[in-house]
Design a protein around this motif. Structure first.
Motif, PDB file in Angstrom:
ATOM      1  N   LEU A 170      21.259  25.260  90.044  1.00 48.87           N
ATOM      2  CA  LEU A 170      20.855  24.106  89.219  1.00 48.87           C
ATOM      3  C   LEU A 170      22.045  23.255  88.837  1.00 48.87           C
ATOM      4  N   ASP A 171      23.174  23.926  88.534  1.00 47.63           N
ATOM      5  CA  ASP A 171      24.374  23.151  88.139  1.00 47.63           C
ATOM      6  C   ASP A 171      24.884  22.303  89.293  1.00 47.63           C
ATOM      7  N   THR A 172      24.818  22.873  90.487  1.00 52.23           N
ATOM      8  CA  THR A 172      25.283  22.118  91.663  1.00 52.23           C
ATOM      9  C   THR A 172      24.413  20.880  91.894  1.00 52.23           C
ATOM     10  N   VAL A 173      23.092  21.069  91.805  1.00 50.92           N
ATOM     11  CA  VAL A 173      22.169  19.938  92.002  1.00 50.92           C
ATOM     12  C   VAL A 173      22.346  18.891  90.911  1.00 50.92           C
ATOM     13  N   GLN A 174      22.568  19.372  89.689  1.00 53.63           N
ATOM     14  CA  GLN A 174      22.742  18.431  88.564  1.00 53.63           C
ATOM     15  C   GLN A 174      24.029  17.630  88.736  1.00 53.63           C
ATOM     16  N   ARG A 175      25.097  18.294  89.271  1.00 54.97           N
ATOM     17  CA  ARG A 175      26.370  17.594  89.484  1.00 54.97           C
ATOM     18  C   ARG A 175      26.210  16.535  90.566  1.00 54.97           C
ATOM     19  N   ASP A 176      25.467  16.863  91.619  1.00 52.04           N
ATOM     20  CA  ASP A 176      25.229  15.874  92.679  1.00 52.04           C
ATOM     21  C   ASP A 176      24.434  14.677  92.147  1.00 52.04           C
ATOM     22  N   PHE A 177      23.486  14.955  91.273  1.00 53.78           N
ATOM     23  CA  PHE A 177      22.693  13.878  90.684  1.00 53.78           C
ATOM     24  C   PHE A 177      23.548  12.930  89.852  1.00 53.78           C
ATOM     25  N   LEU A 178      24.453  13.499  89.048  1.00 54.25           N
ATOM     26  CA  LEU A 178      25.329  12.672  88.216  1.00 54.25           C
ATOM     27  C   LEU A 178      26.288  11.840  89.065  1.00 54.25           C
ATOM     28  N   GLN A 179      26.797  12.425  90.126  1.00 51.59           N
ATOM     29  CA  GLN A 179      27.685  11.673  91.011  1.00 51.59           C
ATOM     30  C   GLN A 179      26.942  10.497  91.662  1.00 51.59           C
ATOM     31  N   GLN A 180      25.691  10.772  91.999  1.00 48.80           N
ATOM     32  CA  GLN A 180      24.905   9.700  92.596  1.00 48.80           C
ATOM     33  C   GLN A 180      24.633   8.578  91.579  1.00 48.80           C
TER      34      GLN A 180
END
Length: 454
Positions: A170-180
């Protein structure tokens, strides 16, 4: 003593005889008869007052001037590379004729530089517009990617709640979302800046175009051309000469029309206006309508005349207006008249052109007045005229003169049609003296001119 007595007797006897004869002759002579005194009629010339036409006229004098003058002034500095070979005082050039040219090289280079700057600014604007379009497409893609990552994050959060996914995933997906989100924000910020950058670049293009227009205008200003058909009055420059902006190169006058400021004596002009303007006339307030049109409606006309031993020429003219002041020296009114085509119909030795500075006579005339009482000016003496009445006796009568014009007097009151005015010079003039009228006195040259309008 005897001798003395003899001498006295010889002298006294003849004397006594002579006295005796004279007494006898005078005593027998009858006294002379006295003749009755007869009245002698004074021979005079008369003029019968009859209805006549009268044209109000007044004469002024002035100098001919072109209706427009032009000074050829250098608007750009440079070397004079061309002077028309016929450019000299008195020469006539048509409108649009090039008479002087400043060297063009520097101004042609300035035009080329301004065109290059304009093209560069235009190219940069196109580049900005392309980058803005590319950024808009990238923003659309990144927003779609952000939506996908948003969906993936929502799914991972749901899996984590059900214990299927781990927290690290979940943290990895959330980090990708914020970068996007950061990418999308950066692209949106760029898109917000493009309109201002494009407007700035358009302003730069406008500045470049203005500089180009100025350069082209300066290039056009290197050509000095005639603004109208005119006659050269002065020439101040030669080829190869360097001139600065503001230098007068030549001057010319328009020969399409001439203008004369005719100086008319103030009292004569006032009398003319009194005759030429109807009593009930009111000047309409129409600022967009020239004064010449209003005067033409009143029947005012003008003509310009030149008389000399070689020629006698005449031009029709238009009354424009009057000057704004009265000449303090001559106490005259300036009446401005215009003559169109003063160089037309030239006949050498017969009809010259109206050249600048020529001294001319200007005749103003108004609408003809009918049924007027006109007598010779010399017949009016201290406001009175002498008449031959029905008994051919001299009669003095007071009259009111409406106007004097030339050698004629226009009478408004005091005379009736049919009155016989004495035009001879009577001295002494005794009221009631017997007259012997000789008949009608002919009109003088001035009177005939006034009646015919010449």
């Amino acid at each position: 003593m005897k001798t003395l007595a003899i001498r006295l007797l010889s002298f006294g006897i003849p004397l006594g005889l002579a006295l005796l004869a004279f007494v006898m002759f005078t005593s027998s002579r009858e006294p002379p008869q006295q003749a009755a005194l007869a009245e002698t009629a004074r021979t005079v010339r008369i003029q019968t007052v009859e209805p006549r036409s009268f044209v109000p006229m007044v004469t002024g004098y002035g100098n001919v001037e072109p209706v427009r003058t032009w000074n050829a002034v250098a608007q750009v500095p440079g070397r004079i590379e061309f002077v028309h070979p016929n450019l000299r005082v008195g020469a006539v050039f048509p409108a649009g004729a090039e008479i002087i040219r400043v060297a063009k090289e520097d101004y042609e280079l300035a035009v080329g530089e301004a065109e290059a700057n304009r093209d560069a600014a235009t190219a940069e604007l196109k580049e900005l517009e392309i980058r803005a379009a590319n950024t808009a497409r990238s923003l659309e893609i990144e927003r779609r990617s952000l939506e996908i990552k948003q969906e993936d994050l929502t799914r991972q959060e749901d899996l984590l709640r059900r214990g299927v996914a781990s927290q690290s995933t979940l943290d990895t997906v959330q980090r990708d979302f914020l970068q996007q989100q950061v990418k999308v924000q950066e692209l949106e910020n760029s898109m917000n800046l493009y309109p201002a950058e494009i407007e700035t670049q358009k302003t730069q293009i406008a500045v470049a175009e203005a500089r180009l227009a100025t350069a082209k205008l300066d290039l056009d200003r290197t050509n000095i051309t005639m603004p109208f058909r005119g006659r050269i009055a002065s020439k101040e420059v030669e080829a190869t000469q360097f001139v600065s902006a503001g230098t007068t190169l030549a001057s010319a006058g328009d020969i399409g029309a001439a203008e004369i400021v005719a100086q008319v004596p103030q009292d004569q002009f006032a009398s003319f206006v009194g005759l030429a303007v109807p009593p009930d006339f009111q000047m309409p307030v129409q600022r967009d309508r020239p004064a010449s049109a209003r005067l033409a409606n009143l029947g005012w006309q003008a003509k310009v005349k030149i008389h000399s031993s070689q020629f006698d020429a005449e031009w029709p003219a238009q009354i424009q207006h009057t000057s704004d002041t009265i000449d303090a020296t001559s106490r005259s009114v300036g009446v401005i008249v215009r003559v169109d085509d003063p160089y037309g119909n030239i006949l050498p030795g017969v009809r010259p052109p109206l050249v600048k500075g020529m001294f001319v006579r200007v005749i103003l005339q108004a609408k003809q007045l009918e049924d007027q009482r006109i007598v010779p000016r010399s017949a009016v003496r201290d406001g009175r005229v002498f008449l031959a009445n029905a008994d051919n006796r001299l009669e003095s009568r007071a009259v009111q003169v409406r106007a004097f014009q030339g050698s004629e007097a226009l009478i408004s009151e005091g005379l009736d049609f049919g009155d016989r005015v004495v035009v001879s010079d009577i001295s002494p003039a005794i009221e009631g003296m017997l007259l012997a009228p000789m008949g009608e006195a002919p009109l003088t040259d001035q009177a005939a001119a006034a009646v015919s309008g010449e």
